[in-house]
Scaffold this active site. Sequence first.
Site, mmCIF file in Angstrom:
data_model
loop_
_atom_site.group_PDB
_atom_site.id
_atom_site.type_symbol
_atom_site.label_atom_id
_atom_site.label_comp_id
_atom_site.label_asym_id
_atom_site.label_seq_id
_atom_site.Cartn_x
_atom_site.Cartn_y
_atom_site.Cartn_z
ATOM 1 N N THR A 69 28.650 27.869 -17.898
ATOM 2 C CA THR A 69 30.097 28.007 -18.056
ATOM 3 C C THR A 69 30.426 29.024 -19.157
ATOM 4 O O THR A 69 31.263 29.909 -18.964
ATOM 5 C CB THR A 69 30.724 26.637 -18.397
ATOM 6 O OG1 THR A 69 30.436 25.726 -17.326
ATOM 7 C CG2 THR A 69 32.225 26.745 -18.598
ATOM 8 N N CYS A 80 31.776 18.018 -11.966
ATOM 9 C CA CYS A 80 32.452 18.366 -13.210
ATOM 10 C C CYS A 80 33.889 17.849 -13.198
ATOM 11 O O CYS A 80 34.496 17.648 -14.234
ATOM 12 C CB CYS A 80 32.457 19.880 -13.398
ATOM 13 S SG CYS A 80 30.955 20.665 -12.807
#
Length: 399
Positions: free
Chosen positions: A78, A329
Amino acid sequence: GGLWWVSDLRIYLDYNATAPLRDEAREAMIAAMDMVGNPSSVHAEGRKARGIIERAREQVAALVGGAQDQIVFGASATELLNQVVRSDWEHIFVGATEHAAVLEPLVSFGLAYTLLDVGADGVVDDASLNAKLDQLISEKGVDPAKVLVVVQAANNETGVLQPIDAIGRLVRDKGARILCDAVQVAGRLPIDVAAWGVDYLVVSSHKMGGPKGAAALWCGCRRNLRALIKGGGQEQGYRGGTENVTALAGFAAAAEVSKAALETAPSMRLRMDDFEAAVQRRSGSTVIIAQTARRLVNTTLLAHPALAAERLLMTLDLRGFAVSSGAACSSGKVARSHVLEAMGVDAALSGGAIRISIGPNTTADELAKFTDAWVSAVERAAPASNEIRDGAQPSRQVA
Ligand code: PLP
C-alpha cells in the site's frame, strides 16, 4: 443449525488476504532479531545488519527478474503503490478493478486520473486504453513521460489475470510509464519485469509467506519517482527511516522459497478446477465469477444470489473455514465490491460472493469439506432454486 456447526478444526482458505509464515522466513527472522546494529552504521554490527538488507534486495530482485539496485523497500505494498502514484505525473490511467491501495490515494489526494473500463471478464480493454492515451498525448499535447498507467497483474478478489505484457508494450509504444501491482502473482506465477515491459512493480512480503510489514518496489526508471518519507537518506533517498531488518530477513527467505516453489504452483489450479467442478455438479445455481477468464492458480470466487456473503462468512467461520467476501481489507464494511461492479455483475449475485484462495499445502480434502459447507448453505438459503443432483448442468457465466 445446532451446535454441531461449530468446529475447532480450522481450514484456512484465505491466502489472498495473507499467507501463513513460511518456516524459512521464521528462522531467518529469529536469527536477525538479535542483531544490534543499525544498517546505516559503519561499524561491524552495522555492516552485518546492512548485509541482511542487501541479501534481501538480491532475493527480491531475483524474484521479479530485476537488478538489485532497482529495489526500494517499504512497509507495505500500500505504501509503495501510494508512493508511485503520488510521484511526478500529469495524468494517471488506472484499471477499474485495481486495489484500494491504488484507487484511494487518487481520490483522497485529488490526483488527475481516468478509470479504465474492464469487460465482463474483468480484463482491461486495451483498445480503449490506446484511444485514451492517444487523445491525451496527441490531441492535448501532454508529455507522455508524465503519464502513468496502473494495471494489476492479478485481481485479489476474482483472480483475473491482466495481459500485462501486451498492456506494457502498448504503454511503452506511447512513451508513457506503467506501474504493475504484482502483489497477488508473487510466488504463483513467474514475474519478469523486462518481458512485461513495466517501469514499476510492487510485491508484498506477507502474501508469499513472509512477515507482514515489508514490501518492495522494483523501479526501472527513477526520473519521476518521489519519496513519501524523507529522513536519513535510506533506500537511496526514496524511503527514509531505519530499515526493518528483521522483517526484511523474513521477506528475503520467503522470496527465495517462493521462487523455488514456482514450478509446483500450477498444481494448485488442478485442485481448484476439481473443486469448481464438484461445486457446480452439486449446486447448478452456483456461479463462478470470471470462470472462463485467465485466472490465478489459487483463486475461486463463488457466488449465489440467495446468499448474503457477510452472514455466510460468520457461519463458515463457526464451522472452521477462514474465507473472505470481496476484499479482506474492507471487512466490516458492507459496501458492494467495486471489482464486481466494474465487471457488471448483478448486485444480488455480488452480495453472495465468497472468495476461496488456497496455498501450496491446501488439500483436496479441505476443499471437499468446504464444498459440503457451501452446498448445505445454498440448500438452506434456496431449497427450491438449487438442483442438488449428479449430472446437473453447471451454469457457466463469465461474470
Ligand atoms: N494490491 C493487491 C492486489 C492486494 O491484494 C493487496 C493486499 O491486500 C495490496 C495491494 C496491499 O498490500 P499490503 O497488505 O502489503 O499493503
